[in-house]
Each structure stands twice: as C-alpha cells, then as structure tokens.
Design an enzyme around this catalytic site. Structure first.
Site, PDB file in Angstrom:
ATOM      1  NE  ARG A 185      -3.566  -2.202   2.661  1.00  0.00           N
ATOM      2  CZ  ARG A 185      -4.491  -1.979   2.632  1.00  0.00           C
ATOM      3  NH1 ARG A 185      -5.305  -0.794   3.070  1.00  0.00           N
ATOM      4  NH2 ARG A 185      -5.465  -3.122   2.709  1.00  0.00           N
ATOM      5  CG  HIS A 197       5.378 -25.675  11.893  1.00  0.00           C
ATOM      6  ND1 HIS A 197       5.535 -25.350  10.636  1.00  0.00           N
ATOM      7  CD2 HIS A 197       5.354 -24.602  12.589  1.00  0.00           C
ATOM      8  CE1 HIS A 197       5.454 -24.037  10.545  1.00  0.00           C
ATOM      9  NE2 HIS A 197       5.240 -23.513  11.696  1.00  0.00           N
ATOM     10  CE  LYS A 226       5.358 -18.071  19.993  1.00  0.00           C
ATOM     11  NZ  LYS A 226       6.424 -18.547  18.791  1.00  0.00           N
ATOM     12  CG  HIS A 267       9.054 -22.297   8.274  1.00  0.00           C
ATOM     13  ND1 HIS A 267       7.944 -21.951   8.836  1.00  0.00           N
ATOM     14  CD2 HIS A 267      10.037 -22.175   8.904  1.00  0.00           C
ATOM     15  CE1 HIS A 267       8.228 -21.846  10.305  1.00  0.00           C
ATOM     16  NE2 HIS A 267       9.663 -22.055  10.332  1.00  0.00           N
ATOM     17  CD  GLU A 276       8.881 -20.871  18.912  1.00  0.00           C
ATOM     18  OE1 GLU A 276       9.620 -20.018  17.880  1.00  0.00           O
ATOM     19  OE2 GLU A 276       7.810 -21.083  18.861  1.00  0.00           O
ATOM     20  CE  LYS A 282       1.898 -21.783  11.294  1.00  0.00           C
ATOM     21  NZ  LYS A 282       2.629 -20.883  11.763  1.00  0.00           N
TER      22      LYS A 282
HETATM   23  C1  BG6 Z   1       6.162 -20.007  13.012  1.00  0.00           C
HETATM   24  C2  BG6 Z   1       5.273 -19.799  14.078  1.00  0.00           C
HETATM   25  O1  BG6 Z   1       5.343 -20.950  11.950  1.00  0.00           O
HETATM   26  O2  BG6 Z   1       7.289 -20.975  13.311  1.00  0.00           O
HETATM   27  C3  BG6 Z   1       6.031 -18.989  15.007  1.00  0.00           C
HETATM   28  O3  BG6 Z   1       4.230 -18.877  13.601  1.00  0.00           O
HETATM   29  C4  BG6 Z   1       7.231 -19.836  15.419  1.00  0.00           C
HETATM   30  O4  BG6 Z   1       5.204 -18.846  16.186  1.00  0.00           O
HETATM   31  C5  BG6 Z   1       7.925 -20.243  14.179  1.00  0.00           C
HETATM   32  O5  BG6 Z   1       8.148 -19.124  16.206  1.00  0.00           O
HETATM   33  C6  BG6 Z   1       9.023 -21.301  14.378  1.00  0.00           C
HETATM   34  O6  BG6 Z   1       9.893 -21.535  13.443  1.00  0.00           O
HETATM   35  P1  BG6 Z   1      11.643 -21.733  13.484  1.00  0.00           P
HETATM   36  O7  BG6 Z   1      11.735 -21.944  12.135  1.00  0.00           O
HETATM   37  O8  BG6 Z   1      12.101 -20.411  14.073  1.00  0.00           O
HETATM   38  O9  BG6 Z   1      11.628 -22.940  14.256  1.00  0.00           O
END
Ligand code: BG6
Length: 490
Positions: free
Chosen positions: A41, A240, A340, A178, A216, A148
């Site tokens: 935008r 994931h 987390k 990913h 994490e 996602k």
């Molecule tokens: C994302 C989540 O898909 O994956 C995040 O939305 C998460 O909350 C992240 O932190 C973790 O990805 P990676 O590659 O850092 O393990």
C-alpha cells in the site's frame, strides 16, 4: 519469471523472502531472467525498495552481502503500489508488470506470493481474478504461494481453500509449511529410506514410543495480535508438528513423486486416533508462561506482554499423547510438546526403541540399560545420533551408554540453505512435494477441532502456568511419566 510479492514491504519479505532470493542469486540458482516485484500500500520508489531489501539482507541473510552480487540482484527488484479496496484495483499493477516484463524480455510467467495477513488472502485472490491475472492452462505460468495460517479452524480453512480454488487449480497452489523446507526435515525421508538399518525398526514391534519437541526460547515478541487468536495448538501443532509426525510415520512411498509422497503423509493424518471428550483432558496439556528468566535475565509473563489481554487464556505451550491407529504404529504413543519461553531453542524427534529383554546385561532390575534412542536434531546443531550400549573398558563387564553422532556442521561445513531458499526454488521449478495439499491441511484441522472446541467450552478452569525458562508445566511431565516414561532431556 516474475515473482510478485504481495506484502512486499512487510516483515516476512524483509526477514526471509528477500534474503532467500538473494542467496539463491548468489548461488546462481535463480533463472537467468527474472524480476521480483514487491507490492504494497505504501508509495515506495524502486530505489527505496532496494534499500529496504538491502537492509533485510544485511541483517538476516545467512551470508554477508557481497557488493557485486548485490548490484546485479538490486537490478531485478521493483516496487508497485496497489491497494485492495475497490474494483479493478490491480489494473495499474498489471500495466507496470507488463512493462517490467517487456523490458526484460520475460514471457509473463508469474509467481504470486501472499506474504499477507490471512484476512487479506481471499480479497487478494479475488482481485487477481478480476484483473484476469490467472489462467488455468499453465501458459503463461501462474502459481500462488500462500503462507500459513490457512484459516483458524476447519470451516475458515475450507473457506480460504474454496476461494483460492475458484481462481487457481490445486496444482498451481503452493501452501507453505516452512518446516518442510528445513534440511533436517527433508533428511527424515532420506534417513528412513536410503538406509537399510533404520526402516525395519520403525514399527510397533521395535519402537516403544516417539517424542517430538519443538522448543522456543523466545516469547511472543511483537506478534501478540496474531498469537492471541492462535495459541500453540493452531500455531505449531496443526501444521509443523503434524507434518513431522507424518514424515516419521508414513509408509514408504512407491516413488519420489509429489503426490505419491503427499498421499502417504495424508494416510498418517487420517489414521490419527481422534482425541475427543474426556480423553482430551487426559491426553492434552496446555499452559501459558508466567514471568521468569531467559538466560538469567528476568522476562515478563505472557499476560504482561505488549498487546496481550491481561486475562488471556491463549496457550503458549501444549503437550499431547497421540496414537496412529494403523498396522505399523498400533499402540505406540507419540508424545508431542511445543512452547514459547522454554529453556532453549531445540527441536528434536527421538525414536525410543524397546528395552532389551531383562536377562544377560539387563538382568539387574535396579540398573536397567538405557534403551536405544535414535534422535534427529532439527535445530540447532542439526544432525542425528544413536544412543547405544557399549562395554566400559576394563577388567569387569560394565555397560555404558555411548552415542554415535552425526553433525551437519562438522561433516558438511558451511551453512545449510534456509527453508525459504529451498521452497522458493521448488515453486520456481514447479515442484509441489514440500508443500501442503488442501486435503492435508483440512485433515489436520479436522483432527485438532475437538480439542479446540473443548478448550473453547472450558473457559473457567484455571490454565496451568510455567515460569518462563522452564520446560513447561508439571502436568506435561505427568503426561509422560504416567505411562512409565519421561521426556528426553534436551
Ligand atoms: C512459525 C510460528 O510458523 O514458526 C512461530 O508462527 C514460530 O510462532 C516459528 O516461532 C518457528 O519457526 P522456526 O523455524 O524458528 O523453528
């Protein structure tokens, strides 16, 4: 080829997409003629967009920026302003893309990347349709990449998938998870099906249980707006973690063909035993981090984070015991946990083999041998190891647990390509193997729905808490310990 990034000046483009495209360029993996157009935008001249890209690459690329490579990469970058409100709003975008493509001798093959908030997926796909950007014949090529989350429950996921299917064919759609682009995740199939040692053991006859941890260290950071509506089950498990389960548990595919592999993964998702009613309370633990410490530094609890409701019931941790009701895995528990603000960033899949019989070296009930464990370290310190029993040198027969260990870093050196590099390259090549098919996304939602629904009903129970920097709540330990096992120390 032209890559059109909607949300071109957003966080994802800055941190991941532009650095990934830059690294592909440095490796000589991009097609020789290519244009990359950010769309957003904000009025942004091309020169300013190139600065934005340079900043992202400098901060987030796995390799430092090289001035010569940067100059040739920068020449491929453009920015086009577009808004989504109104009729025919993408006509100016189409006109500018036509000019860029004409000047560079490009045939009009395009990849549209939705690096957008999910609420904009449907309006954007409708605008692409109105602007007649997409034909289903494949000439010129039109592919769509969606990030996602695809919906926040089964119904909304179906609505997004329906809207996209109204414009693109399934074979033109690349839904990103990913995790599937991570080297170590791709290695799961190689480990299982390129070695004769492991696969014969991957079944209920030899495996006692499997653990999958995605831990994490970070808290919610600046993403409260999204995360408050999501929580760990939607954010990590539906996608994931269930993908990891599918890769570990799937049958050998008869070919390395995208749909053959995705069919086998779907079979696993469809064989997951539903967790419903009271079984949810017994098999699923959710919790939220409270104030605690990260590397010795005090950090706030989730409810004190910026943008979080002080009474929030969003889970930042979830642990589950799940079963796959098929011949191969009957009765083998899979324990999953993710959260987390855990003590460290560590993702690992461990396959725990059954104990040897309680005779010979394992005859002493007070000193049982450690069962063999095959562990796949997804990140960091990527690699895998096998825990085995060995004789301790000396005159007595004493058995000691040792490890056979493989580290990507020391074996292959250098840094592995980022997930987004591999995934973007696959879309350019038209290979959908590492992307989520519609049926898999919906099967995963179907399985998590009863859990989400039960949680939505129970709004008065107190939510277990864990101090930031701990491995989740005590209930997560009990979930595994009540079966006579324990979480592996990471
Ligand atoms: C994302 C989540 O898909 O994956 C995040 O939305 C998460 O909350 C992240 O932190 C973790 O990805 P990676 O590659 O850092 O393990």
């Amino acid at each position: 080829m032209t890559i059109v990034i909607f949300g071109g000046n957003g966080d994802l483009a800055h941190r991941k997409l532009l650095p990934a495209l830059y690294n592909l360029h440095v490796d000589g993996l991009l097609p020789p003629r290519i244009a990359i157009a950010g769309v957003g935008r904000k009025d942004t001249p091309d020169a300013a967009y190139r600065e934005f890209a340079k900043d992202g690459i400098t901060k987030f690329s796995r390799r430092p920026i090289d001035e010569q490579a940067w100059q040739t990469f920068a020449a491929m970058l453009f920015f086009v302003k577009a808004s989504l409100d109104g009729e025919q709003v993408l006509a100016p975008l189409g006109a500018r893309l036509d000019i860029i493509e004409h000047e560079r001798g490009l045939p009009g093959d395009r990849i549209y990347y939705f690096a957008l908030p999910p609420a904009l997926f449907v309006p954007t796909v409708k605008q692409l349709d109105r602007a007649r950007f997409v034909n289903r014949t494949g000439d010129p090529v039109a592919r769509l990449i969606v990030e996602k989350p695809i919906g926040r429950d089964l119904d909304s996921a179906r609505a997004v998938n329906d809207a996209i299917a109204g414009v693109f064919d399934e074979r033109q759609i690349y839904r990103i998870d990913h995790y599937l682009g991570k080297e170590t995740v791709q290695n799961i199939l190689v480990m299982r099906f390129a070695n004769s040692i492991f696969e014969p053991l991957f079944n209920q006859k030899y495996v006692d249980h499997v653990q999958i941890t995605v831990a994490e260290e970070e808290g919610v950071g600046t993403r409260a707006g999204y995360y408050e509506q999501a929580g760990a089950l939607r954010d990590m498990v539906q996608n994931h973690m269930l993908q990891l389960v599918a890769l570990v548990a799937m049958e050998p595919p008869h070919a390395l063909d995208a749909d053959v592999i995705r069919d086998e993964k779907l079979e696993v998702l469809e064989s997951l035993r539903p967790i419903e009613g009271a079984a949810i309370d017994a098999n699923v633990v959710r919790a939220q981090y409270a104030a605690g410490f990260d590397l010795g530094k005090p950090v706030p609890g989730y409810r004190e984070e910026q943008g979080v409701d002080p009474c929030s019931r969003t889970e930042t941790f979830v642990a589950l015991q799940i079963f796959i009701d098929n011949w191969r895995w009957a009765g083998v528990p899979f324990f999953l946990r993710t959260g987390k603000r855990l003590p460290k960033r560590a993702s690992e899949i461990s396959v725990h083999l059954k104990e040897v019989p309680p005779i010979l070296f394992n005859a002493n009930p007070a000193a049982r041998l450690d069962p063999n464990v095959l562990s796949v370290r997804i990140q960091p310190d990527e690699g895998f190891s096998l825990g085995i029993s060995s004789k301790l040198p000396g005159p007595h027969v004493r058995v000691y647990p040792v490890k056979m260990d493989f580290h990507y870093g020391s074996t292959f050196g250098g840094s592995s390509p980022e997930a987004y590099e591999r995934l973007l390259l696959d879309v350019i090549a038209g290979d959908p193997t590492l992307f989520m098919r519609r049926d898999a996304v919906e099967a995963a939602w179907r399985w998590v729905m009863p859990i989400l629904e039960r949680w939505a009903e129970t709004t008065t129970d107190s939510l277990p808490a864990y101090p930031a920097g701990d491995w989740g709540p005590v209930e997560a330990g009990q979930l595994v310990e009540s079966t006579g096992r324990r979480w592996r120390a990471l």
